[in-house]
Design an enzyme around this catalytic site. Structure first.
Site, PDB file in Angstrom:
ATOM      1  N   ARG A 147       0.857  -1.185   0.000  1.00 49.36           N
ATOM      2  CA  ARG A 147       0.000   0.000   0.000  1.00 49.36           C
ATOM      3  C   ARG A 147       0.890   1.231   0.000  1.00 49.36           C
ATOM      4  O   ARG A 147       1.843   1.294   0.780  1.00 49.36           O
ATOM      5  CB  ARG A 147      -0.879  -0.024   1.260  1.00 49.36           C
ATOM      6  CG  ARG A 147      -1.911   1.067   1.303  1.00 49.36           C
ATOM      7  CD  ARG A 147      -2.628   1.075   2.639  1.00 49.36           C
ATOM      8  NE  ARG A 147      -2.025   2.028   3.549  1.00 49.36           N
ATOM      9  CZ  ARG A 147      -2.620   2.506   4.643  1.00 49.36           C
ATOM     10  NH1 ARG A 147      -3.839   2.105   4.969  1.00 49.36           N
ATOM     11  NH2 ARG A 147      -2.001   3.368   5.428  1.00 49.36           N
ATOM     12  N   TYR A 159      -3.268  11.259   5.620  1.00 44.49           N
ATOM     13  CA  TYR A 159      -3.568   9.960   6.223  1.00 44.49           C
ATOM     14  C   TYR A 159      -2.515   8.931   5.787  1.00 44.49           C
ATOM     15  O   TYR A 159      -2.133   8.876   4.622  1.00 44.49           O
ATOM     16  CB  TYR A 159      -4.966   9.446   5.809  1.00 44.49           C
ATOM     17  CG  TYR A 159      -5.038   7.983   6.130  1.00 44.49           C
ATOM     18  CD1 TYR A 159      -5.185   7.573   7.447  1.00 44.49           C
ATOM     19  CD2 TYR A 159      -4.812   7.014   5.149  1.00 44.49           C
ATOM     20  CE1 TYR A 159      -5.125   6.231   7.782  1.00 44.49           C
ATOM     21  CE2 TYR A 159      -4.762   5.674   5.472  1.00 44.49           C
ATOM     22  CZ  TYR A 159      -4.923   5.293   6.790  1.00 44.49           C
ATOM     23  OH  TYR A 159      -4.833   3.975   7.123  1.00 44.49           O
ATOM     24  N   ASP A 210      -5.294   3.656   0.068  1.00 42.96           N
ATOM     25  CA  ASP A 210      -6.418   3.878   0.993  1.00 42.96           C
ATOM     26  C   ASP A 210      -6.821   5.349   0.963  1.00 42.96           C
ATOM     27  O   ASP A 210      -6.029   6.226   1.316  1.00 42.96           O
ATOM     28  CB  ASP A 210      -5.962   3.473   2.412  1.00 42.96           C
ATOM     29  CG  ASP A 210      -7.114   3.452   3.416  1.00 42.96           C
ATOM     30  OD1 ASP A 210      -8.220   3.915   3.075  1.00 42.96           O
ATOM     31  OD2 ASP A 210      -6.883   2.976   4.549  1.00 42.96           O
ATOM     32  N   HIS A 212      -9.324   6.453   2.756  1.00 39.74           N
ATOM     33  CA  HIS A 212      -9.734   6.680   4.146  1.00 39.74           C
ATOM     34  C   HIS A 212     -10.970   7.567   4.249  1.00 39.74           C
ATOM     35  O   HIS A 212     -11.009   8.540   5.014  1.00 39.74           O
ATOM     36  CB  HIS A 212      -8.567   7.252   4.969  1.00 39.74           C
ATOM     37  CG  HIS A 212      -8.496   6.685   6.346  1.00 39.74           C
ATOM     38  ND1 HIS A 212      -8.850   7.398   7.476  1.00 39.74           N
ATOM     39  CD2 HIS A 212      -8.138   5.457   6.786  1.00 39.74           C
ATOM     40  CE1 HIS A 212      -8.696   6.633   8.543  1.00 39.74           C
ATOM     41  NE2 HIS A 212      -8.275   5.449   8.160  1.00 39.74           N
ATOM     42  N   GLU A 236      -9.217   1.696  -1.568  1.00 34.06           N
ATOM     43  CA  GLU A 236      -9.920   1.362  -0.315  1.00 34.06           C
ATOM     44  C   GLU A 236     -10.695   2.545   0.248  1.00 34.06           C
ATOM     45  O   GLU A 236     -10.215   3.684   0.192  1.00 34.06           O
ATOM     46  CB  GLU A 236      -8.852   0.913   0.685  1.00 34.06           C
ATOM     47  CG  GLU A 236      -9.386   0.596   2.056  1.00 34.06           C
ATOM     48  CD  GLU A 236      -8.260   0.294   3.033  1.00 34.06           C
ATOM     49  OE1 GLU A 236      -7.168  -0.137   2.606  1.00 34.06           O
ATOM     50  OE2 GLU A 236      -8.474   0.497   4.232  1.00 34.06           O
ATOM     51  N   GLU A 262     -13.585  -1.833   6.913  1.00 31.79           N
ATOM     52  CA  GLU A 262     -12.860  -1.951   8.185  1.00 31.79           C
ATOM     53  C   GLU A 262     -13.647  -1.386   9.356  1.00 31.79           C
ATOM     54  O   GLU A 262     -13.370  -1.734  10.496  1.00 31.79           O
ATOM     55  CB  GLU A 262     -11.468  -1.318   8.083  1.00 31.79           C
ATOM     56  CG  GLU A 262     -11.478   0.175   7.865  1.00 31.79           C
ATOM     57  CD  GLU A 262     -10.078   0.759   7.687  1.00 31.79           C
ATOM     58  OE1 GLU A 262      -9.279   0.157   6.948  1.00 31.79           O
ATOM     59  OE2 GLU A 262      -9.794   1.802   8.283  1.00 31.79           O
ATOM     60  N   ARG A 283     -13.495  -5.970   3.956  1.00 31.85           N
ATOM     61  CA  ARG A 283     -12.370  -5.792   4.885  1.00 31.85           C
ATOM     62  C   ARG A 283     -12.720  -5.993   6.357  1.00 31.85           C
ATOM     63  O   ARG A 283     -11.883  -5.770   7.239  1.00 31.85           O
ATOM     64  CB  ARG A 283     -11.785  -4.378   4.695  1.00 31.85           C
ATOM     65  CG  ARG A 283     -10.959  -4.322   3.451  1.00 31.85           C
ATOM     66  CD  ARG A 283     -10.334  -2.991   3.205  1.00 31.85           C
ATOM     67  NE  ARG A 283      -9.655  -2.356   4.300  1.00 31.85           N
ATOM     68  CZ  ARG A 283      -8.496  -2.755   4.829  1.00 31.85           C
ATOM     69  NH1 ARG A 283      -7.904  -3.822   4.338  1.00 31.85           N
ATOM     70  NH2 ARG A 283      -7.939  -2.085   5.819  1.00 31.85           N
ATOM     71  N   GLU A 339      -4.147  -7.465   5.180  1.00 35.97           N
ATOM     72  CA  GLU A 339      -3.296  -6.326   5.548  1.00 35.97           C
ATOM     73  C   GLU A 339      -2.354  -6.731   6.679  1.00 35.97           C
ATOM     74  O   GLU A 339      -2.747  -7.444   7.596  1.00 35.97           O
ATOM     75  CB  GLU A 339      -4.176  -5.155   6.001  1.00 35.97           C
ATOM     76  CG  GLU A 339      -3.375  -3.915   6.371  1.00 35.97           C
ATOM     77  CD  GLU A 339      -4.271  -2.736   6.795  1.00 35.97           C
ATOM     78  OE1 GLU A 339      -5.475  -2.954   7.052  1.00 35.97           O
ATOM     79  OE2 GLU A 339      -3.751  -1.614   6.879  1.00 35.97           O
ATOM     80  N   TRP A 402     -11.884  11.829   9.057  1.00 34.96           N
ATOM     81  CA  TRP A 402     -10.449  11.554   9.186  1.00 34.96           C
ATOM     82  C   TRP A 402     -10.072  10.324   8.394  1.00 34.96           C
ATOM     83  O   TRP A 402     -10.788   9.402   8.245  1.00 34.96           O
ATOM     84  CB  TRP A 402     -10.057  11.349  10.671  1.00 34.96           C
ATOM     85  CG  TRP A 402      -8.624  10.913  10.712  1.00 34.96           C
ATOM     86  CD1 TRP A 402      -7.525  11.665  10.421  1.00 34.96           C
ATOM     87  CD2 TRP A 402      -8.134   9.601  11.007  1.00 34.96           C
ATOM     88  NE1 TRP A 402      -6.385  10.901  10.516  1.00 34.96           N
ATOM     89  CE2 TRP A 402      -6.725   9.635  10.882  1.00 34.96           C
ATOM     90  CE3 TRP A 402      -8.756   8.400  11.373  1.00 34.96           C
ATOM     91  CZ2 TRP A 402      -5.917   8.505  11.099  1.00 34.96           C
ATOM     92  CZ3 TRP A 402      -7.977   7.285  11.594  1.00 34.96           C
ATOM     93  CH2 TRP A 402      -6.548   7.341  11.455  1.00 34.96           C
TER      94      TRP A 402
HETATM   95  O1  LIG Z   1      -5.138   0.078   7.943  1.00 33.37           O
HETATM   96  C1  LIG Z   1      -6.017   0.746   7.392  1.00 33.37           C
HETATM   97  O2  LIG Z   1      -6.443   0.540   6.269  1.00 33.37           O
HETATM   98  C2  LIG Z   1      -6.589   1.872   8.127  1.00 33.37           C
HETATM   99  O3  LIG Z   1      -7.384   2.576   7.552  1.00 33.37           O
HETATM  100  C3  LIG Z   1      -6.156   2.046   9.522  1.00 33.37           C
HETATM  101  C4  LIG Z   1      -7.116   2.825  10.390  1.00 33.37           C
HETATM  102  O4  LIG Z   1      -6.932   4.183  10.193  1.00 33.37           O
HETATM  103  C5  LIG Z   1      -6.880   2.476  11.834  1.00 33.37           C
HETATM  104  O5  LIG Z   1      -7.008   1.114  11.998  1.00 33.37           O
HETATM  105  C6  LIG Z   1      -7.811   3.214  12.755  1.00 33.37           C
HETATM  106  O6  LIG Z   1      -7.672   2.771  14.046  1.00 33.37           O
HETATM  107 MG   LIG Z   2      -8.125   1.626   5.771  1.00 32.27          MG
END
Ligand SMILES: O=C(O)C(=O)C[C@H](O)[C@H](O)CO
Ligand SMILES: [Mg+2]
Length: 402
Positions: A147, A159, A210, A212, A236, A262, A283, A339, A402
């Site tokens: 990644r 991020y 990602d 995010h 992602e 996630e 995920r 991951e 975030w």
């Molecule tokens: O690992 C990832 O894909 C993430 O997005 C990590 C997250 O920000 C994290 O696990 C938050 O606690």
């Molecule tokens: Mg993520």
């Protein structure tokens, strides 16, 4: 057979982890993970005050019945706190059952479907040059999938870009730190990163990214299109997924593979995404959605629709979740990728484990159970420390994701 004792263990070897240990009258015990980054004590209390007292005295072999008891019995269903707590109990019970059978958990689930678990590591840098170098370093370590996240010109923080090279921990302050986000700066920059990565390393490495949760569906569609020439393994969390329909717009406008989940807690959060084939990878990790028992249902539904697994594996998922996930990954027919963010040596010492990395793959090891223990003496050396995830605002001060 009966559960004699069940307790919560909180430890912070560099970051907070909430674990559950379930002991039986046969001397066999199991360990589960209940860590919910930035909200750890809510799950600890839910377990300590409401779940574990209901579990003591029950037959640990009746995993399904205990799962239904905790899920239906609370009346208040779902949500990250409830489902992480149920997951910890469930993981510990599967650990006990596999230990009683003298089998690694993957054998109990149905046996191995593959020789090793493909993982992706995290390469990040302050700018394109540094990120390209980091991807090279990961390739040198044997990773086949990486990644890539980079700092963005004009933004102080991005991020996925940490201060250290090997260990990234976003929950870094006793109150949430604030970062600033600008979608246009990001969108104009990211395709150049992947263009440079392909130019430098060719077509072989699997590359992931990602977002995010930062984009609207239409912005995500535009980014997906812009990244199509670089053959990403996935994009992602392109947009927040509370509204599962949002992914339809992305899907209709780009063929980039999409991963999400996630932050999901149950099959209900992803069933429309899966049934309508709006995503390619799911995920949801073992700790977030009620453990092995419920994750199996999600994976089976996904399999019907050719959606594959790609479980979350950041450092806030403890080695216990990683161990359980690797057994699941070894078995699940519709596996995609796992991951893998390495834990610190302090964390590894608190959670001795059988899994190991070799040639870009993780292996669960052959120890009975899920293969991860907790060293309680070591754990006691690291008391809980409040730590929050950051928050994000747009440049004009508006709260963002975030
Ligand atoms: O690992 C990832 O894909 C993430 O997005 C990590 C997250 O920000 C994290 O696990 C938050 O606690
Ligand atoms: Mg993520």
């Amino acid at each position: 057979m009966r559960i004699d004792a069940a307790r919560v263990i909180i430890t912070s070897p560099g970051r907070n982890f909430v674990s559950v240990k379930i002991e039986t009258d046969q001397g066999v015990y199991g360990v589960g993970d209940a860590t919910l980054n930035g909200r750890e004590l809510a799950v600890a209390s839910y377990l300590q005050d409401h779940v574990l007292p209901c579990v003591v005295g029950r037959d640990p072999r009746r995993i399904e019945d205990i799962w239904q008891y905790l899920y239906r019995g609370a009346y208040w269903r779902r949500g990250p706190v409830t489902m992480s707590a149920i997951a910890a109990v469930d993981m510990a019970l599967w650990d006990i059952k596999a230990k009683m059978a003298g089998m690694p958990l993957y054998d109990l689930l149905g046996g191995k479907s593959r020789d090793g678990v493909l993982v992706y590591g995290h390469a990040n840098g302050a700018d394109i040059a540094e990120t390209v170098d980091e991807v090279g370093r990961y390739l040198g370590l044997g990773y086949k999938a990486i990644r890539a996240q980079s700092g963005i010109p004009g933004l102080a923080a991005a991020y996925g870009v940490g201060r250290g090279k090997d260990y990234y921990e976003p929950a870094d302050a006793s109150l949430p730190s604030e970062t600033v986000w600008d979608t246009r700066k990001y969108m104009q920059f990211v395709p150049g990163l992947f263009e440079k990565l392909r130019e430098t390393y060719g077509q072989a490495p699997q590359l992931l990214h990602d977002v995010h949760h930062r984009l609207t569906p239409m912005e995500a569609a535009r980014l997906g299109r812009a990244l199509e020439p670089y053959d990403l393994f996935w994009l992602e969390d392109a947009t927040p997924a509370e509204n599962q329909e949002a992914f339809r717009l992305i899907r209709e406008n780009t063929v980039i593979p999409l991963a999400v989940g996630e932050v999901f807690n149950s099959i209900w959060d992803c069933k429309d995404l899966i049934q309508n084939q709006l995503i390619d990878y799911i995920r949801v990790p073992v700790v977030r959605a009620g453990g092995i028992t419920h994750l199996r249902r999600i994976a089976d539904l996904a399999g019907l629709h050719q959606v594959r697994t790609g479980f979350h594996g950041a450092t806030d998922l403890s080695p216990v979740t990683m161990g359980a996930a690797l057994h699941f990954d070894s078995w699940v027919p519709n596996f995609g990728i796992q991951e893998y963010m390495r834990h610190t040596p302090e964390t590894d010492a608190v959670f001795p484990h059988a899994y190991y990395f070799e040639d870009g793959l993780l292996h669960p090891g052959d120890a009975p159970g899920h293969g991860v223990d907790i060293d309680e003496k070591e754990a006691a050396r690291f008391p809980y420390k409040p730590a929050y995830l950051p928050v994000t605002r747009l440049e004009d001060g508006t709260m963002w994701n975030w």
